[in-house]
Design a protein around this motif. Structure first.
Motif, PDB file in Angstrom:
ATOM      1  N   ASN A   5      33.286  36.410  55.416  1.00 26.08           N
ATOM      2  CA  ASN A   5      33.180  35.102  54.764  1.00 26.08           C
ATOM      3  C   ASN A   5      34.137  34.991  53.581  1.00 26.08           C
ATOM      4  O   ASN A   5      34.668  33.932  53.286  1.00 26.08           O
ATOM      5  CB  ASN A   5      31.746  34.853  54.297  1.00 26.08           C
ATOM      6  N   ASP A   6      34.314  36.124  52.857  1.00 23.22           N
ATOM      7  CA  ASP A   6      35.267  36.097  51.725  1.00 23.22           C
ATOM      8  C   ASP A   6      36.675  35.838  52.201  1.00 23.22           C
ATOM      9  O   ASP A   6      37.475  35.254  51.503  1.00 23.22           O
ATOM     10  CB  ASP A   6      35.214  37.425  50.956  1.00 23.22           C
ATOM     11  N   CYS A   7      37.000  36.335  53.410  1.00 21.66           N
ATOM     12  CA  CYS A   7      38.366  36.213  53.902  1.00 21.66           C
ATOM     13  C   CYS A   7      38.674  34.820  54.433  1.00 21.66           C
ATOM     14  O   CYS A   7      39.822  34.504  54.670  1.00 21.66           O
ATOM     15  CB  CYS A   7      38.615  37.235  55.018  1.00 21.66           C
ATOM     16  N   ARG A   8      37.650  34.000  54.680  1.00 21.04           N
ATOM     17  CA  ARG A   8      37.898  32.691  55.258  1.00 21.04           C
ATOM     18  C   ARG A   8      38.489  31.724  54.247  1.00 21.04           C
ATOM     19  O   ARG A   8      39.082  30.723  54.609  1.00 21.04           O
ATOM     20  CB  ARG A   8      36.611  32.126  55.855  1.00 21.04           C
ATOM     21  N   GLY A   9      38.329  31.953  52.971  1.00 19.07           N
ATOM     22  CA  GLY A   9      38.949  31.109  51.961  1.00 19.07           C
ATOM     23  C   GLY A   9      39.630  31.983  50.954  1.00 19.07           C
ATOM     24  O   GLY A   9      39.045  32.915  50.458  1.00 19.07           O
ATOM     25  N   TRP A  10      40.885  31.675  50.674  1.00 17.10           N
ATOM     26  CA  TRP A  10      41.632  32.534  49.750  1.00 17.10           C
ATOM     27  C   TRP A  10      42.076  31.692  48.568  1.00 17.10           C
ATOM     28  O   TRP A  10      42.404  30.539  48.715  1.00 17.10           O
ATOM     29  CB  TRP A  10      42.858  33.128  50.437  1.00 17.10           C
ATOM     30  N   CYS A  11      42.193  32.309  47.392  1.00 19.42           N
ATOM     31  CA  CYS A  11      42.585  31.562  46.198  1.00 19.42           C
ATOM     32  C   CYS A  11      43.726  32.239  45.485  1.00 19.42           C
ATOM     33  O   CYS A  11      44.209  33.250  45.938  1.00 19.42           O
ATOM     34  CB  CYS A  11      41.388  31.395  45.285  1.00 19.42           C
ATOM     35  N   VAL A  12      44.141  31.620  44.358  1.00 22.35           N
ATOM     36  CA  VAL A  12      45.336  32.118  43.689  1.00 22.35           C
ATOM     37  C   VAL A  12      45.037  33.409  42.975  1.00 22.35           C
ATOM     38  O   VAL A  12      44.221  33.450  42.121  1.00 22.35           O
ATOM     39  CB  VAL A  12      45.898  31.080  42.693  1.00 22.35           C
ATOM     40  N   ARG A  13      45.727  34.432  43.327  1.00 28.78           N
ATOM     41  CA  ARG A  13      45.795  35.631  42.502  1.00 28.78           C
ATOM     42  C   ARG A  13      47.225  36.080  42.659  1.00 28.78           C
ATOM     43  O   ARG A  13      48.086  35.255  42.439  1.00 28.78           O
ATOM     44  CB  ARG A  13      44.797  36.648  43.003  1.00 28.78           C
ATOM     45  N   THR A  14      47.527  37.248  43.182  1.00 29.41           N
ATOM     46  CA  THR A  14      48.955  37.545  43.178  1.00 29.41           C
ATOM     47  C   THR A  14      49.378  38.608  44.141  1.00 29.41           C
ATOM     48  O   THR A  14      48.677  38.877  45.085  1.00 29.41           O
ATOM     49  CB  THR A  14      49.420  37.909  41.786  1.00 29.41           C
ATOM     50  N   ALA A  15      50.508  39.207  43.822  1.00 28.85           N
ATOM     51  CA  ALA A  15      51.272  39.835  44.869  1.00 28.85           C
ATOM     52  C   ALA A  15      51.212  41.323  44.863  1.00 28.85           C
ATOM     53  O   ALA A  15      50.389  41.891  44.216  1.00 28.85           O
ATOM     54  CB  ALA A  15      52.709  39.375  44.745  1.00 28.85           C
ATOM     55  N   LEU A  16      52.104  41.936  45.521  1.00 27.37           N
ATOM     56  CA  LEU A  16      51.977  43.316  45.893  1.00 27.37           C
ATOM     57  C   LEU A  16      53.283  44.033  45.663  1.00 27.37           C
ATOM     58  O   LEU A  16      54.336  43.477  45.837  1.00 27.37           O
ATOM     59  CB  LEU A  16      51.600  43.339  47.376  1.00 27.37           C
ATOM     60  N   GLY A  17      53.191  45.278  45.236  1.00 28.02           N
ATOM     61  CA  GLY A  17      54.384  46.092  45.290  1.00 28.02           C
ATOM     62  C   GLY A  17      53.998  47.360  45.989  1.00 28.02           C
ATOM     63  O   GLY A  17      53.314  48.181  45.427  1.00 28.02           O
ATOM     64  N   MET A  18      54.326  47.478  47.237  1.00 28.32           N
ATOM     65  CA  MET A  18      53.868  48.614  47.995  1.00 28.32           C
ATOM     66  C   MET A  18      54.883  48.925  49.070  1.00 28.32           C
ATOM     67  O   MET A  18      55.697  48.116  49.399  1.00 28.32           O
ATOM     68  CB  MET A  18      52.504  48.337  48.615  1.00 28.32           C
ATOM     69  N   GLY A  19      54.823  50.100  49.601  1.00 32.25           N
ATOM     70  CA  GLY A  19      55.735  50.451  50.663  1.00 32.25           C
ATOM     71  C   GLY A  19      55.587  51.869  51.082  1.00 32.25           C
ATOM     72  O   GLY A  19      54.546  52.464  50.928  1.00 32.25           O
ATOM     73  N   LEU A  20      56.669  52.420  51.577  1.00 34.27           N
ATOM     74  CA  LEU A  20      56.621  53.762  52.100  1.00 34.27           C
ATOM     75  C   LEU A  20      58.004  54.353  51.998  1.00 34.27           C
ATOM     76  O   LEU A  20      58.973  53.705  52.278  1.00 34.27           O
ATOM     77  CB  LEU A  20      56.176  53.721  53.573  1.00 34.27           C
ATOM     78  N   SER A  21      58.085  55.594  51.565  1.00 28.33           N
ATOM     79  CA  SER A  21      59.371  56.269  51.552  1.00 28.33           C
ATOM     80  C   SER A  21      59.136  57.697  51.999  1.00 28.33           C
ATOM     81  O   SER A  21      58.719  58.536  51.221  1.00 28.33           O
ATOM     82  CB  SER A  21      59.982  56.238  50.144  1.00 28.33           C
ATOM     83  N   ILE A 475      50.253  28.200  48.528  1.00 27.73           N
ATOM     84  CA  ILE A 475      49.520  27.483  47.480  1.00 27.73           C
ATOM     85  C   ILE A 475      50.397  27.237  46.253  1.00 27.73           C
ATOM     86  O   ILE A 475      49.895  26.877  45.180  1.00 27.73           O
ATOM     87  CB  ILE A 475      48.232  28.223  47.087  1.00 27.73           C
ATOM     88  N   GLY A 476      51.700  27.464  46.381  1.00 29.71           N
ATOM     89  CA  GLY A 476      52.645  27.050  45.356  1.00 29.71           C
ATOM     90  C   GLY A 476      52.975  28.071  44.300  1.00 29.71           C
ATOM     91  O   GLY A 476      53.518  27.702  43.258  1.00 29.71           O
ATOM     92  N   GLN A 477      52.690  29.350  44.545  1.00 30.15           N
ATOM     93  CA  GLN A 477      52.920  30.368  43.528  1.00 30.15           C
ATOM     94  C   GLN A 477      54.057  31.299  43.945  1.00 30.15           C
ATOM     95  O   GLN A 477      54.130  31.714  45.105  1.00 30.15           O
ATOM     96  CB  GLN A 477      51.650  31.196  43.308  1.00 30.15           C
ATOM     97  N   PRO A 478      54.943  31.670  43.006  1.00 29.96           N
ATOM     98  CA  PRO A 478      56.002  32.631  43.334  1.00 29.96           C
ATOM     99  C   PRO A 478      55.446  34.050  43.381  1.00 29.96           C
ATOM    100  O   PRO A 478      54.582  34.420  42.571  1.00 29.96           O
ATOM    101  CB  PRO A 478      57.006  32.463  42.187  1.00 29.96           C
ATOM    102  N   ALA A 479      55.936  34.832  44.321  1.00 32.52           N
ATOM    103  CA  ALA A 479      55.431  36.198  44.482  1.00 32.52           C
ATOM    104  C   ALA A 479      55.636  37.025  43.217  1.00 32.52           C
ATOM    105  O   ALA A 479      54.799  37.859  42.863  1.00 32.52           O
ATOM    106  CB  ALA A 479      56.126  36.865  45.675  1.00 32.52           C
ATOM    107  N   LEU A 480      56.749  36.786  42.512  1.00 31.10           N
ATOM    108  CA  LEU A 480      57.048  37.580  41.324  1.00 31.10           C
ATOM    109  C   LEU A 480      56.038  37.343  40.216  1.00 31.10           C
ATOM    110  O   LEU A 480      55.798  38.227  39.387  1.00 31.10           O
ATOM    111  CB  LEU A 480      58.457  37.247  40.828  1.00 31.10           C
ATOM    112  N   GLY A 481      55.418  36.166  40.199  1.00 30.57           N
ATOM    113  CA  GLY A 481      54.560  35.816  39.082  1.00 30.57           C
ATOM    114  C   GLY A 481      53.257  36.568  39.017  1.00 30.57           C
ATOM    115  O   GLY A 481      52.598  36.570  37.975  1.00 30.57           O
TER     116      GLY A 481
END
Length: 520
Positions: A5-21, A475-481
């Motif tokens: 149920n939490d996943c059915r609606g999402w709101c503004v929070r922010t982004a990710l810095g992740m990966g693999l090396s 939703i209008g937000q830049p990933a960097l923000g």
């Protein structure tokens, strides 16, 4: 973890810095044959002795990069973003030009006139004369349409608003492209790590099959061939993945305006689901947030406002005059033939108000109808943009929710595949006794299932993160923000062999505050 149920609606929070090396070393096995050297490698000096084989071409230089750094580079140096921001500055200059339409122009300069031949005076007399004059004048002049002076600044202001919002939309989209390209690189490095792990397991089975064939313990004579086939397929897969990884690094370098010959590698070592937009709001609230925040909607709204101002200008244009005025002060020198008098002072001034009814008003009416049609088109573009934005929010939210729900069964599939491989390995590699046999089919089947489960799990994790980026941008937000507010979700099963299940703390993309100098 969060609920369905939490996943059915999402709101503004922010982004990710992740990966693999992960550094994947190619196994140096005597059998089967090693893969051929790669194409398009940097040129290397030829060996001094022609008879000696040339050394393998070195790998290109690598440069580790994380997502915050990539997004900051894109925001600062991407040429598409630079063009959009230059257009915004150009619109501001046009607004400044429209605002000063009332201010007179300053005109100055010399004028020379000479006539030789037949002429006519005001009484109609025809005569022959050679005459000329020289004028030097300076003064203010004004030529302004009152309707333009009143309404064109309103239109130009909306153009500035649209250009600025378009620049923000371009920056948001480029940052989304960078984030997706970075995640593509993360996924491919993860697939290479999975391929290296599966290749190592497959080569173990191949060596066991060879030993079993020498000892006469193999269940069938084709066990060695079956294992050798699987090893070569995994090596072929690794070569293809290596090429795809290099291509993904080049695409990311293009977006960041970096040297494409330098291979970019993800800095982080953990691939986990990262929540950018938590499920605290409904889809309706998310859509309303997007309609208020998306710069594309602001661009369309500015277009409607500009079209409305043009319609109002067309309606009042016949009622407002055009103002013409000048005051020129200077000197005049003239005379007959080549006999010019000394320069004497003079000035000219004049003011006029002109009302213009185009084609007896029929042209003005047509202009109004044409601008009303443009206004209707702008309204339809606004509705189209709002529908597109709403659909992007809902699509990204549903995709993100679905991907999140797949994470638990995907982890369970990896657990079961690992257990299946363990059982088959113990049963096949632990053969004892005179009648014991080695069966390569069962462990190879388990390895294939483990490979498919790991690949599917990694792809689900990365696709969930992609959908979160798309939703955050929708939703209008830049990933960097919002990189510093991302919420990594630890998992029980690592998405990549050998990587931790929990990621390190994400770096803070904000610059450190300046430290004031110490007082003496």
């Amino acid at each position: 973890m969060i609920s369905h149920n939490d996943c059915r609606g999402w709101c503004v929070r922010t982004a990710l810095g992740m990966g693999l090396s992960l550094a994947v070393a190619a196994p140096s096995r005597a059998e089967p044959p090693a893969p051929a050297p790669r194409m398009y490698a940097p040129a290397t000096p030829q060996p001094s002795a022609p008879a000696r084989p040339a050394p393998p071409a070195p790998r290109p230089a690598t440069y580790p990069i994380d997502l915050p750094t990539a997004l900051r580079l894109a925001d600062a140096s991407n040429p598409t973003v630079g063009v959009a921001r230059a257009r915004a500055r150009e619109a501001v200059a046009q607004l400044d030009r429209a605002r000063v339409a009332w201010i007179p122009n300053l005109s100055f300069g010399p004028t020379f006139f000479y006539h030789d031949g037949v002429d006519q005076n005001r009484r109609g007399d025809i005569f022959t004369v050679a005459r000329g004059n020289y004028t030097l004048g300076v003064g203010p002049t004004v030529r302004v349409d009152v309707s333009d002076a009143l309404y064109l600044p309103l239109v130009a202001r909306q153009h500035v608003r649209a250009a600025d919002s378009h620049a923000r939309a371009t920056a948001n989209n480029i940052q989304l492209d960078v984030a997706v390209a970075y995640l593509d690189l993360v996924e491919l490095h993860g697939l290479m790590a999975i391929n290296a792990d599966i290749l190592d397991r497959t080569e173990q089975i191949y060596r066991a099959a060879q030993l079993g064939a020498k000892a006469g313990l193999n269940k069938t004579a084709a066990d060695v061939n079956r294992a050798a086939t699987e090893v070569n397929l995994r090596r072929e897969e690794g070569i293809v993945l290596r090429g795809r990884t290099d291509a993904a690094a080049a695409r990311l370098a293009r977006l960041l305006l970096l040297d494409p010959t330098v291979e970019l590698t993800p800095f982080e070592v953990a691939v986990v689901p990262v929540l950018l937009v938590p499920g605290e709001y409904t889809l309706e609230q998310l859509v309303q947030t997007a309609l208020m925040a998306r710069p594309e909607v602001v661009v369309a709204q500015a277009g409607v406002a500009a079209a409305d101002a043009l319609v109002r200008q067309a309606k009042v244009a016949p009622l407002l005059p055009r103002v013409q005025g000048e005051f020129i002060f200077g000197g005049l020198s003239g005379g007959r033939g080549n006999d010019f008098s000394p320069l004497q002072s003079q000035y000219n001034t004049g003011v006029a108000l002109v009302w213009n009814f185009e084609n007896f008003g029929l042209g003005n009416a047509a202009t109004v109808r044409g601008r009303r049609a443009g206004q209707d088109a702008a309204v339809f573009r606004l509705r189209e943009t709002e529908a597109l934005v709403s659909s992007q929010v809902v699509e990204a939210a549903h995709t993100s929710a679905a991907r999140f729900e797949t994470l638990e069964p995907a982890q369970e599939a990896v657990r079961q595949a690992q257990e299946m491989y363990r059982k088959f390995r113990e049963a096949s590699f632990g053969v004892v006794g005179a009648k014991a046999q080695f069966d390569a089919l069962e462990p190879l089947t388990a390895v294939q299932a483990l490979s498919a489960a790991r690949v599917q799990y990694l792809q689900q994790v990365v696709e969930f993160n992609r959908s979160q980026f798309r939703l955050y941008t929708a939703i209008g937000q830049p990933a960097l923000g919002g990189l510093n507010c991302a919420v990594p979700n630890p998992v029980d099963v690592p998405a990549v062999p050998g990587a931790p299940a929990a990621p390190p703390k994400l770096p803070d993309p904000r610059p450190a505050p300046a430290t004031p100098p110490a007082r003496p």
